[in-house]
Write a protein that holds these residues in place. Structure first.
Motif, PDB file in Angstrom:
ATOM      1  N   TRP A   1      -5.724   6.757   8.696  1.00 38.03           N
ATOM      2  CA  TRP A   1      -5.229   7.641   7.639  1.00 38.03           C
ATOM      3  C   TRP A   1      -6.439   8.300   6.911  1.00 38.03           C
ATOM      4  O   TRP A   1      -6.066   9.515   6.172  1.00 38.03           O
ATOM      5  CB  TRP A   1      -4.402   6.952   6.493  1.00 38.03           C
ATOM      6  CG  TRP A   1      -5.211   5.856   5.875  1.00 38.03           C
ATOM      7  CD1 TRP A   1      -6.301   6.141   4.968  1.00 38.03           C
ATOM      8  CD2 TRP A   1      -5.110   4.310   6.211  1.00 38.03           C
ATOM      9  NE1 TRP A   1      -6.558   4.885   4.484  1.00 38.03           N
ATOM     10  CE2 TRP A   1      -6.092   3.790   5.105  1.00 38.03           C
ATOM     11  CE3 TRP A   1      -4.211   3.566   6.932  1.00 38.03           C
ATOM     12  CZ2 TRP A   1      -6.257   2.559   5.270  1.00 38.03           C
ATOM     13  CZ3 TRP A   1      -4.371   2.288   7.083  1.00 38.03           C
ATOM     14  CH2 TRP A   1      -5.497   1.544   6.145  1.00 38.03           C
TER      15      TRP A   1
ATOM     16  N   LYS B   1       5.848  12.371  -2.731  1.00 38.65           N
ATOM     17  CA  LYS B   1       4.323  12.272  -3.234  1.00 38.65           C
ATOM     18  C   LYS B   1       3.619  11.180  -2.611  1.00 38.65           C
ATOM     19  O   LYS B   1       2.278  11.288  -2.260  1.00 38.65           O
ATOM     20  CB  LYS B   1       4.181  11.831  -4.881  1.00 38.65           C
ATOM     21  CG  LYS B   1       4.763  13.214  -5.575  1.00 38.65           C
ATOM     22  CD  LYS B   1       4.627  12.795  -7.143  1.00 38.65           C
ATOM     23  CE  LYS B   1       5.006  13.806  -7.909  1.00 38.65           C
ATOM     24  NZ  LYS B   1       4.858  13.633  -9.629  1.00 38.65           N
ATOM     25  N   THR B   2       4.432  10.178  -2.122  1.00 37.94           N
ATOM     26  CA  THR B   2       3.861   8.782  -1.399  1.00 37.94           C
ATOM     27  C   THR B   2       4.794   8.608  -0.458  1.00 37.94           C
ATOM     28  O   THR B   2       5.917   8.934  -0.413  1.00 37.94           O
ATOM     29  CB  THR B   2       3.628   7.695  -2.435  1.00 37.94           C
ATOM     30  OG1 THR B   2       4.887   7.167  -2.771  1.00 37.94           O
ATOM     31  CG2 THR B   2       2.812   8.013  -3.666  1.00 37.94           C
TER      32      THR B   2
ATOM     33  N   ARG C   1       1.489   7.182   6.540  1.00 37.92           N
ATOM     34  CA  ARG C   1       0.586   8.306   6.305  1.00 37.92           C
ATOM     35  C   ARG C   1      -0.547   8.303   7.558  1.00 37.92           C
ATOM     36  O   ARG C   1      -1.001   7.266   8.000  1.00 37.92           O
ATOM     37  CB  ARG C   1      -0.192   7.763   5.174  1.00 37.92           C
ATOM     38  CG  ARG C   1      -1.330   8.763   4.658  1.00 37.92           C
ATOM     39  CD  ARG C   1      -1.971   8.244   3.347  1.00 37.92           C
ATOM     40  NE  ARG C   1      -2.783   9.698   2.810  1.00 37.92           N
ATOM     41  CZ  ARG C   1      -3.129  10.045   1.497  1.00 37.92           C
ATOM     42  NH1 ARG C   1      -2.194   9.205   0.709  1.00 37.92           N
ATOM     43  NH2 ARG C   1      -3.805  10.944   1.107  1.00 37.92           N
TER      44      ARG C   1
ATOM     45  N   TRP D   1      -2.078  13.998   5.791  1.00 34.38           N
ATOM     46  CA  TRP D   1      -1.151  14.097   4.739  1.00 34.38           C
ATOM     47  C   TRP D   1      -1.013  15.058   3.678  1.00 34.38           C
ATOM     48  O   TRP D   1      -0.105  15.651   3.141  1.00 34.38           O
ATOM     49  CB  TRP D   1      -1.011  12.387   4.045  1.00 34.38           C
ATOM     50  CG  TRP D   1      -0.159  12.188   2.818  1.00 34.38           C
ATOM     51  CD1 TRP D   1      -0.457  12.197   1.683  1.00 34.38           C
ATOM     52  CD2 TRP D   1       1.509  12.137   2.935  1.00 34.38           C
ATOM     53  NE1 TRP D   1       0.572  12.165   0.878  1.00 34.38           N
ATOM     54  CE2 TRP D   1       1.851  11.956   1.702  1.00 34.38           C
ATOM     55  CE3 TRP D   1       2.214  11.808   3.931  1.00 34.38           C
ATOM     56  CZ2 TRP D   1       3.039  11.554   1.258  1.00 34.38           C
ATOM     57  CZ3 TRP D   1       3.665  11.618   3.881  1.00 34.38           C
ATOM     58  CH2 TRP D   1       4.043  11.433   2.344  1.00 34.38           C
ATOM     59  N   GLU D   2      -2.131  15.102   3.278  1.00 33.49           N
ATOM     60  CA  GLU D   2      -2.363  16.087   2.188  1.00 33.49           C
ATOM     61  C   GLU D   2      -2.071  17.755   2.517  1.00 33.49           C
ATOM     62  O   GLU D   2      -1.702  18.528   1.776  1.00 33.49           O
ATOM     63  CB  GLU D   2      -3.609  16.249   1.580  1.00 33.49           C
ATOM     64  CG  GLU D   2      -4.297  14.799   0.915  1.00 33.49           C
ATOM     65  CD  GLU D   2      -3.435  14.395  -0.228  1.00 33.49           C
ATOM     66  OE1 GLU D   2      -2.901  15.452  -0.982  1.00 33.49           O
ATOM     67  OE2 GLU D   2      -3.324  13.218  -0.466  1.00 33.49           O
TER      68      GLU D   2
ATOM     69  N   GLN E   1       7.732   6.675  -1.722  1.00 32.95           N
ATOM     70  CA  GLN E   1       8.816   7.513  -2.172  1.00 32.95           C
ATOM     71  C   GLN E   1       9.511   8.287  -1.018  1.00 32.95           C
ATOM     72  O   GLN E   1      10.547   8.340  -1.205  1.00 32.95           O
ATOM     73  CB  GLN E   1       8.154   8.388  -3.202  1.00 32.95           C
ATOM     74  CG  GLN E   1       9.304   9.384  -3.987  1.00 32.95           C
ATOM     75  CD  GLN E   1       8.583  10.284  -4.806  1.00 32.95           C
ATOM     76  OE1 GLN E   1       7.529  10.850  -4.294  1.00 32.95           O
ATOM     77  NE2 GLN E   1       9.085  10.492  -5.931  1.00 32.95           N
TER      78      GLN E   1
ATOM     79  N   ALA F   1       0.672  -1.241  -0.009  1.00 37.99           N
ATOM     80  CA  ALA F   1       0.154  -0.043   0.057  1.00 37.99           C
ATOM     81  C   ALA F   1       0.874   1.375   0.028  1.00 37.99           C
ATOM     82  O   ALA F   1       1.224   1.863   0.956  1.00 37.99           O
ATOM     83  CB  ALA F   1      -0.904  -0.053   1.271  1.00 37.99           C
ATOM     84  N   LYS F   2       1.281   1.551  -1.170  1.00 36.47           N
ATOM     85  CA  LYS F   2       2.534   2.614  -1.202  1.00 36.47           C
ATOM     86  C   LYS F   2       1.943   4.054  -0.919  1.00 36.47           C
ATOM     87  O   LYS F   2       2.796   4.878  -0.541  1.00 36.47           O
ATOM     88  CB  LYS F   2       3.161   2.411  -2.638  1.00 36.47           C
ATOM     89  CG  LYS F   2       3.770   1.207  -2.869  1.00 36.47           C
ATOM     90  CD  LYS F   2       4.445   1.085  -4.340  1.00 36.47           C
ATOM     91  CE  LYS F   2       5.123  -0.252  -4.527  1.00 36.47           C
ATOM     92  NZ  LYS F   2       6.207  -0.548  -3.584  1.00 36.47           N
ATOM     93  N   HIS F   3       0.692   4.153  -1.111  1.00 36.48           N
ATOM     94  CA  HIS F   3       0.179   5.681  -0.631  1.00 36.48           C
ATOM     95  C   HIS F   3      -0.119   5.669   0.782  1.00 36.48           C
ATOM     96  O   HIS F   3      -0.527   6.909   1.344  1.00 36.48           O
ATOM     97  CB  HIS F   3      -1.159   5.911  -1.477  1.00 36.48           C
ATOM     98  CG  HIS F   3      -0.784   6.092  -3.160  1.00 36.48           C
ATOM     99  ND1 HIS F   3      -0.705   7.099  -3.382  1.00 36.48           N
ATOM    100  CD2 HIS F   3      -0.795   5.136  -3.985  1.00 36.48           C
ATOM    101  CE1 HIS F   3      -0.566   7.337  -4.730  1.00 36.48           C
ATOM    102  NE2 HIS F   3      -0.635   6.022  -5.174  1.00 36.48           N
ATOM    103  N   HIS F   4      -0.149   4.605   1.511  1.00 39.75           N
ATOM    104  CA  HIS F   4      -0.246   4.624   2.926  1.00 39.75           C
ATOM    105  C   HIS F   4       0.874   4.144   3.837  1.00 39.75           C
ATOM    106  O   HIS F   4       0.966   4.691   4.828  1.00 39.75           O
ATOM    107  CB  HIS F   4      -1.378   3.773   3.475  1.00 39.75           C
ATOM    108  CG  HIS F   4      -2.882   3.975   2.670  1.00 39.75           C
ATOM    109  ND1 HIS F   4      -2.896   3.349   1.229  1.00 39.75           N
ATOM    110  CD2 HIS F   4      -3.661   4.764   2.910  1.00 39.75           C
ATOM    111  CE1 HIS F   4      -4.147   3.920   1.110  1.00 39.75           C
ATOM    112  NE2 HIS F   4      -4.666   4.736   1.834  1.00 39.75           N
TER     113      HIS F   4
END
Length: 532
Positions: A342, A467-468, A496, A500-501, A471, A96-99
């Motif tokens: 998250w 960005k993630t 995250r 995060w945003e 990364q 879960a690369k966005h988390h």
């Protein structure tokens, strides 16, 4: 009762009785499963296998016909198209690369001694209960914001577990913590009858149907402290863990007497100390050519040879005695509802348990500042210096001017059995924070290969520019190893959170340390800058 003319130790008798009575009670959880490197959520059934769904008009292919004109027949809708059916799925958290993101590098070392862990564990929720009005509003959302998204086997929302373990002298201890520390936490929660903070009147029951009482919890604390005193001695003869109400020193100004015997703080303290005792006893029972430097008082004690926890039938470490150790930092996150932590609207409770010089940081959304939840357990820290000076033979300074105790830079660690009598323990520093919705942007867990030469603010500013989280972890590892003169093993986890945003909104984003970081990188890339 006497044995060989010597009075039988009350502490040892208590330990033996408790070990026998609790063996069956703990066996089921200790051998139940391996670590869950995933979290559970609900997804619409149509998103899982869209090709297997029926045709849009709900009719078999043999009944289909070309369009004959402007008239439109009443087509039957497939039941799956109109329903909101969901299916439980397991998502590997490392995917879960966005988390979540993890970065690892051995630096300039020939091998990597760091390890890490990320996933969920089976313990009751410890999150702060939400007001009734908020709970009703969330439960009526029909799962669209995560109200029914994920539940653990106990019925509580999942408890997430993240850990970084920095081995020294070898990787045996850090690998032991990666594979087994979560089991000690789960086992301790069962032993102490830890109750859910979200379910009223929910008492944990043991495998025989009985409810763990206060007296049993106090006996567990006393038994563990007695085992440390008899197995190691030295510093542990007066050892009174802060979060053990049954044995804590009431004169200590840092003692919190609001603690219960089955609180999450007591559970974590017991788990850390029990894991360290098992590791120490296992190593002390192994053969070593150099026994003179080992300062454990009961090498031939039969208790040192047995696995005192049911899940420790497998040997700990290799065939030879391991004299190194590991530092550790773990973070637990619990939510009052099954809405994931998250989510921007989700509050949560955060707890960190820390030993040594690994580090955990939070990034505050409002001003972009780094908020550390751990301290470095070094001899130079006033609290650690006061705690250990009466037991340590001497504090010396190395060539860099840093104080060391018996050659060790850390005053708290797992393992390091030759320094146990001087007070090198695994009693964790525990920090609890109530995180409101989107109050913090992310969590960073890292080894000293990163925190050793980067400031806290530099670390969070590097993460802000990614960005993630995946990364971000790779960028942090890359920057730390490139700018270090002699790169140590480096491990970074980025988790995250709801804000995060908003990570670049407060405090000018990552601009605060950008010039400093650019200068560091320029110096590292210039071969002439390091000439003497």
């Amino acid at each position: 009762m006497k044995h060989s003319g010597i009075p039988f130790s009350i502490g040892r008798a208590l330990s033996a009785i408790l070990d026998e009575s609790l063996c069956n009670r703990t066996r089921s959880i200790a051998q139940r499963r391996a670590f869950h490197e995933y979290f559970v959520t609900h997804l619409p059934s149509s998103s899982l296998s869209p090709d297997k769904q029926s045709t849009p008009h709900g009719l078999p292919r043999s009944d289909s016909a070309p369009h004959a004109g402007p008239t439109r027949s009443a087509a039957r809708l497939a039941p799956s198209a109109a329903s909101r059916d969901t299916t439980i799925v397991r998502i590997p958290i490392r995917s879960a690369k966005h988390h979540f993101g993890a970065g690892v590098s051995r630096g300039s070392r020939p091998y990597n001694e760091d390890t890490f862990q990320a996933g969920t564990i089976e313990i009751p929720a410890f999150a702060k209960r939400q007001p009734v009005s908020l709970s009703r509003r969330l439960s009526g959302s029909n799962g669209e914001v995560g109200g029914e998204a994920a539940r653990s086997e106990s019925g509580d929302p999942q408890v997430f577990y993240f850990g970084v373990f920095d081995g020294h002298g070898g990787s045996e201890c850090s690998e032991f913590l990666r594979e087994r520390l979560h089991g000690y936490v789960e086992e301790a929660a069962l032993l102490f009858g830890m109750e859910s903070s979200l379910q009223s009147g929910n008492a944990m029951e043991d495998s025989e149907g009985g409810v763990m009482g206060e007296q049993d919890a106090e006996d567990l604390q006393k038994s563990l402290v007695s085992s440390w005193r008899e197995t190691v001695g030295g510093y542990f003869k007066r050892f009174r863990p802060e979060y053990f109400p049954a044995v804590a020193d009431r004169r200590s100004p840092g003692t919190s007497w609001s603690q219960n015997n089955n609180s999450i703080e007591t559970v974590l303290s017991y788990a850390f100390l029990k894991a360290d005792l098992d590791f120490t006893a296992a190593q002390a029972s192994k053969h070593s050519a150099d026994t003179a430097t080992l300062q454990v008082s009961s090498l031939d004690d039969p208790r040192s040879r047995r696995g005192s926890s049911p899940d420790l039938q497998a040997p700990i470490g290799g065939a030879q005695r391991f004299k190194g150790g590991s530092t550790a930092s773990i973070a637990l996150i619990s939510t009052p509802t099954s809405m994931p932590f998250w989510h921007p609207a989700s509050p949560s409770t955060f707890i960190s348990a820390h030993v040594g010089d690994t580090r955990i940081l939070l990034c505050r959304s409002s001003d972009g500042k780094a908020v550390p939840t751990t301290i470095n357990h070094h001899p130079s820290h006033p609290v650690e210096a006061t705690r250990l000076r009466r037991y340590a033979a001497a504090f010396v300074a190395d060539s860099f001017g840093e104080e060391r105790m018996g050659g060790l830079a850390n005053t708290r660690a797992f393992g390091d059995i030759s320094s146990k009598r001087m007070g090198v323990s695994a009693e964790p520093q525990i920090t609890r924070l109530e995180l409101s919705a989107a109050e913090y942007s992310f969590i960073v867990l890292m080894s000293d290969g990163i925190s050793g030469h980067l400031s806290d603010q530099e670390v969070v500013d590097v993460v802000k520019e990614a960005k993630t989280p995946a990364q971000a972890a790779e960028s942090l590892i890359s920057f730390a190893t490139e700018t270090a003169e002699s790169a140590d093993n480096a491990t970074a986890l980025v988790v995250r959170l709801g804000g995060w945003e908003r990570r670049n909104e407060g405090g000018g984003g990552s601009m605060g340390t950008r010039e400093q970081r650019e200068y560091r990188l320029q110096e590292a890339q210039d071969p002439r800058s390091r000439r003497q």
